[in-house]
Design a protein around this motif. Structure first.
Motif, mmCIF file in Angstrom:
data_model
loop_
_atom_site.group_PDB
_atom_site.id
_atom_site.type_symbol
_atom_site.label_atom_id
_atom_site.label_comp_id
_atom_site.label_asym_id
_atom_site.label_seq_id
_atom_site.Cartn_x
_atom_site.Cartn_y
_atom_site.Cartn_z
ATOM 1 N N ARG A 149 0.813 -1.218 0.000
ATOM 2 C CA ARG A 149 0.000 0.000 0.000
ATOM 3 C C ARG A 149 0.846 1.268 0.000
ATOM 4 N NH1 ARG A 149 -4.224 -0.380 4.703
ATOM 5 N NH2 ARG A 149 -5.464 0.953 3.347
ATOM 6 N N LEU A 150 2.142 1.131 0.212
ATOM 7 C CA LEU A 150 3.063 2.278 0.158
ATOM 8 C C LEU A 150 4.272 1.895 -0.700
ATOM 9 C CD1 LEU A 150 2.974 3.433 3.921
ATOM 10 C CD2 LEU A 150 1.935 4.608 1.967
ATOM 11 N N PRO A 151 4.061 1.747 -2.002
ATOM 12 C CA PRO A 151 5.162 1.310 -2.868
ATOM 13 C C PRO A 151 6.297 2.321 -2.976
ATOM 14 C CG PRO A 151 3.267 1.983 -4.171
ATOM 15 C CD PRO A 151 2.812 1.940 -2.747
ATOM 16 N N GLY A 152 6.030 3.591 -2.596
ATOM 17 C CA GLY A 152 7.079 4.605 -2.682
ATOM 18 C C GLY A 152 8.043 4.603 -1.517
ATOM 19 N N VAL A 153 7.886 3.678 -0.564
ATOM 20 C CA VAL A 153 8.727 3.631 0.629
ATOM 21 C C VAL A 153 9.798 2.553 0.471
ATOM 22 C CG1 VAL A 153 8.791 3.122 3.102
ATOM 23 C CG2 VAL A 153 6.936 4.503 2.155
ATOM 24 N N THR A 154 11.048 2.920 0.718
ATOM 25 C CA THR A 154 12.137 1.939 0.725
ATOM 26 C C THR A 154 12.730 1.762 2.121
ATOM 27 O OG1 THR A 154 13.717 3.689 0.135
ATOM 28 C CG2 THR A 154 12.753 2.406 -1.678
ATOM 29 N N ASP A 155 12.631 2.808 2.954
ATOM 30 C CA ASP A 155 13.212 2.767 4.297
ATOM 31 C C ASP A 155 12.180 3.316 5.289
ATOM 32 O OD1 ASP A 155 14.691 2.975 6.626
ATOM 33 O OD2 ASP A 155 15.892 4.678 5.928
ATOM 34 N N PRO A 156 11.387 2.458 5.933
ATOM 35 C CA PRO A 156 10.317 2.944 6.819
ATOM 36 C C PRO A 156 10.823 3.846 7.947
ATOM 37 C CG PRO A 156 9.987 0.630 6.320
ATOM 38 C CD PRO A 156 11.337 0.995 5.765
ATOM 39 N N ARG A 157 11.947 3.493 8.571
ATOM 40 C CA ARG A 157 12.468 4.319 9.664
ATOM 41 C C ARG A 157 12.850 5.702 9.150
ATOM 42 N NH1 ARG A 157 12.620 5.740 14.975
ATOM 43 N NH2 ARG A 157 14.576 6.780 15.454
ATOM 44 N N GLY A 158 13.588 5.744 8.051
ATOM 45 C CA GLY A 158 13.981 7.033 7.486
ATOM 46 C C GLY A 158 12.783 7.837 7.029
ATOM 47 N N GLU A 159 11.799 7.160 6.437
ATOM 48 C CA GLU A 159 10.604 7.863 5.983
ATOM 49 C C GLU A 159 9.848 8.476 7.155
ATOM 50 O OE1 GLU A 159 8.450 9.788 3.646
ATOM 51 O OE2 GLU A 159 9.774 8.322 2.674
ATOM 52 N N SER A 160 9.789 7.765 8.287
ATOM 53 C CA SER A 160 9.096 8.316 9.457
ATOM 54 C C SER A 160 9.820 9.548 9.982
ATOM 55 C CB SER A 160 8.981 7.250 10.547
ATOM 56 O OG SER A 160 10.243 6.930 11.105
ATOM 57 N N ILE A 161 11.151 9.532 9.974
ATOM 58 C CA ILE A 161 11.931 10.693 10.403
ATOM 59 C C ILE A 161 11.660 11.878 9.492
ATOM 60 C CG2 ILE A 161 14.271 11.633 10.593
ATOM 61 C CD1 ILE A 161 15.171 8.849 11.546
ATOM 62 N N ARG A 162 11.719 11.644 8.196
ATOM 63 C CA ARG A 162 11.543 12.740 7.231
ATOM 64 C C ARG A 162 10.118 13.276 7.245
ATOM 65 N NH1 ARG A 162 14.826 9.070 4.572
ATOM 66 N NH2 ARG A 162 13.145 8.223 3.297
ATOM 67 N N ALA A 191 1.951 11.961 1.033
ATOM 68 C CA ALA A 191 1.389 10.639 1.312
ATOM 69 C C ALA A 191 0.890 9.983 0.027
ATOM 70 C CB ALA A 191 0.248 10.762 2.326
ATOM 71 N N ALA A 192 0.267 10.779 -0.843
ATOM 72 C CA ALA A 192 -0.221 10.236 -2.117
ATOM 73 C C ALA A 192 0.934 9.746 -2.983
ATOM 74 C CB ALA A 192 -1.036 11.302 -2.850
ATOM 75 N N GLN A 193 2.049 10.483 -2.944
ATOM 76 C CA GLN A 193 3.228 10.042 -3.706
ATOM 77 C C GLN A 193 3.725 8.690 -3.206
ATOM 78 O OE1 GLN A 193 5.079 14.455 -4.855
ATOM 79 N NE2 GLN A 193 5.789 13.388 -3.042
ATOM 80 N N LEU A 194 3.750 8.523 -1.899
ATOM 81 C CA LEU A 194 4.205 7.247 -1.335
ATOM 82 C C LEU A 194 3.230 6.119 -1.666
ATOM 83 C CD1 LEU A 194 5.455 8.415 2.191
ATOM 84 C CD2 LEU A 194 6.811 8.028 0.132
ATOM 85 N N ARG A 195 1.952 6.455 -1.815
ATOM 86 C CA ARG A 195 0.952 5.433 -2.162
ATOM 87 C C ARG A 195 0.916 5.159 -3.656
ATOM 88 N NH1 ARG A 195 -2.409 8.454 1.616
ATOM 89 N NH2 ARG A 195 -3.421 9.441 -0.176
ATOM 90 N N GLY A 196 1.570 6.020 -4.452
ATOM 91 C CA GLY A 196 1.529 5.852 -5.899
ATOM 92 C C GLY A 196 0.277 6.415 -6.534
ATOM 93 N N ASP A 197 -0.421 7.340 -5.837
ATOM 94 C CA ASP A 197 -1.647 7.929 -6.382
ATOM 95 C C ASP A 197 -1.324 8.909 -7.502
ATOM 96 O OD1 ASP A 197 -2.810 6.520 -4.363
ATOM 97 O OD2 ASP A 197 -3.333 8.268 -3.135
ATOM 98 N N GLY A 363 15.460 16.792 -17.072
ATOM 99 C CA GLY A 363 15.096 15.387 -17.033
ATOM 100 C C GLY A 363 15.556 14.654 -15.791
ATOM 101 N N HIS A 364 15.888 15.392 -14.738
ATOM 102 C CA HIS A 364 16.410 14.771 -13.523
ATOM 103 C C HIS A 364 15.345 14.522 -12.457
ATOM 104 C CE1 HIS A 364 20.368 15.209 -15.089
ATOM 105 N NE2 HIS A 364 20.434 16.523 -14.942
ATOM 106 N N LEU A 365 14.113 15.054 -12.659
ATOM 107 C CA LEU A 365 13.089 14.913 -11.644
ATOM 108 C C LEU A 365 12.256 13.662 -11.921
ATOM 109 C CD1 LEU A 365 12.439 16.650 -9.170
ATOM 110 C CD2 LEU A 365 10.602 17.727 -10.487
ATOM 111 N N ALA A 366 11.993 12.883 -10.878
ATOM 112 C CA ALA A 366 11.240 11.635 -11.047
ATOM 113 C C ALA A 366 9.822 11.931 -11.524
ATOM 114 C CB ALA A 366 11.207 10.873 -9.723
ATOM 115 N N PRO A 367 9.209 10.998 -12.264
ATOM 116 C CA PRO A 367 7.835 11.206 -12.752
ATOM 117 C C PRO A 367 6.860 11.452 -11.602
ATOM 118 C CG PRO A 367 8.853 9.298 -13.817
ATOM 119 C CD PRO A 367 9.787 9.729 -12.722
ATOM 120 N N GLY A 368 5.932 12.381 -11.813
ATOM 121 C CA GLY A 368 4.922 12.679 -10.807
ATOM 122 C C GLY A 368 5.355 13.675 -9.751
ATOM 123 N N ARG A 369 6.591 14.093 -9.767
ATOM 124 C CA ARG A 369 7.082 15.067 -8.782
ATOM 125 C C ARG A 369 6.837 16.476 -9.291
ATOM 126 N NH1 ARG A 369 8.537 13.001 -3.671
ATOM 127 N NH2 ARG A 369 9.063 10.808 -3.976
#
Length: 411
Positions: A149-162, A191-197, A363-369
């Motif tokens: 449900r959060l495909p944009g997350v790779t590091d849960p601890r770091g994401e919570s800090i940020r 949050a929508a970015q992390l969910r892939g919305d 062309g350096h910014l990720a899609p959807g940003r």
């Protein structure tokens, strides 16, 4: 007779405490925490100063009680989120409630800044609050990621800090922009970015004029002893403003810290307000090596941002503390540094939006940003990470978290 009188006295005491807290809340919101004295609160409460001291020993104690009452429903809501809830939606809802609760943003950010000083009476309580909420947030984010449900997350601890850091920073930005920066909207987008919305665009941010340069006579002009006295006074004021805030620090204390008589201090600075601006200008000149839009490669400037964060933590921890305490204190419009910070936030926000626009064009910014959102998010994230770092320097690495953020946002 004693049994009847004791509950009555207890109830009267609780009522009097509530009266004091409400009077303090009104004064802190209107005049700013540091500009209000215990005598002011006593007068607003209809009490004598000694009468107030029977209930509260300090302003810090009153502010802590106010913020604890404001935070109680937030923590309860975050801790009881249903398993089937939309990931991170509870944070967005809490942010929206905070923004509509009179005085919440002003009072919470004041205490968050004040308590970063290690000797503050609520420092340990705030540090433990961050640890508790970060652990809970990391656990929930990890569960959301593992469930897909959060495909944009790779590091849960770091994401919570940020996420917590950006939330604090967004609340502070909101106070300096008259609500033009809406924390809940930016948190919802992240949050929508992390969910892939799928995401809508964000309104453009106008480019702000640059801050005025440091006056020539601030450092270079005059005889060498005068320049040295000036630098000594500025260094002493920086340390004292960080420790006790601007309003609670007197010119006499600054002169004693600097080892110069008050007449010498007033020869260089006609007022405490003038000295404060000199301190802020000196801080900017000392710590900032990140160029604004100078036509250089935007990816190189990203590297400089991360390097600057690493250098500041290593070489200027006292200046970070000073900046955090004062930026939170000066959120009150009547504060003499309010306009300085408001203008500075406009400048930095416009610069970072411009940086992300250049990254997108190359062309350096990720899609959807979206450059507008990311520019605001980066300002908020950096400020919020510095707040967290002051509470828990062993657990939070500002440069590493900024680097992880750029890894997410860059293609």
């Amino acid at each position: 007779m004693t049994d009847t009188a004791t509950p009555t006295r207890y109830a009267n005491g609780l009522a009097r405490r509530a009266q004091i807290v409400e009077a303090a809340r009104e004064l802190f919101i209107s005049d700013g925490f540091r500009a209000v004295s215990l005598r002011d609160i006593a007068a607003r409460s209809g009490l004598s100063h000694p009468g107030l001291l029977r209930h509260f020993a300090s302003k810090d104690e009153i502010l802590a009680e106010i913020v604890a009452a404001l935070e109680a429903p937030n923590e309860a809501e975050i801790e009881t989120v249903a398993d089937d809830a939309v990931p991170l939606e509870d944070i967005v809802q809490v942010a929206r409630r905070n923004q509509t609760t009179p005085g919440y943003l002003e009072l919470f950010m004041t205490l968050a800044g004040e308590a970063t000083v290690a000797g503050h009476p609520t420092h340990a309580a705030f540090r433990d609050r961050y640890r508790r909420l970060l652990a809970l947030s990391a656990e929930r984010i990890e569960a959301g990621r593992d469930a897909g449900r959060l495909p944009g997350v790779t590091d849960p601890r770091g994401e919570s800090i940020r996420l917590a850091a950006a939330w604090d920073g967004l609340q502070l930005l909101s106070l300096y922009t008259g609500g033009a920066i809406d924390p809940a909207t930016h948190l919802a987008r992240h949050a929508a970015q992390l969910r892939g919305d799928r995401l809508p665009a964000v309104d453009a941010v106008a480019t702000a004029p640059p801050l005025p340069p440091v006056p020539v006579d601030a450092e270079a002009a005059g005889y060498r002893p005068g320049r040295e006295n000036r630098r000594t006074i500025v260094a002493a004021a920086t340390a004292l403003f960080a420790r006790g805030g601007f309003h609670a620090t007197s010119l006499r204390e600054i002169g004693e810290q600097a080892g110069v008589p008050k007449s010498t201090l007033l020869h260089h600075f006609s007022s405490k307000d003038d000295l404060l601006i000199a301190v802020l200008e000196a801080r900017d000149a000392e710590v900032s090596s990140v160029p604004l839009d100078d036509g250089s490669d935007p990816l190189e400037r990203v590297g400089l941002i991360i390097a600057e964060a690493r250098r500041s933590a290593r070489e200027f921890p006292g200046l970070i503390e000073f900046y955090v305490v004062l930026s939170c204190e000066a959120a009150t419009p009547s504060h003499p540094a309010h306009e300085y910070f408001r203008h500075r936030y406009e400048l930095v926000r416009a610069h970072f939006v411009g940086l992300f626009r250049q990254l997108a064009a190359a062309g350096h910014l990720a899609p959807g940003r979206d450059p507008e959102h990311e520019g605001v998010w980066l300002v908020a994230l950096w400020d919020g990470l510095q707040i967290q770092w002051l509470y828990d320097p062993d657990a939070v690495d500002v440069a590493a978290e900024l680097s992880a953020y750029f890894e997410q946002v860059l293609a």
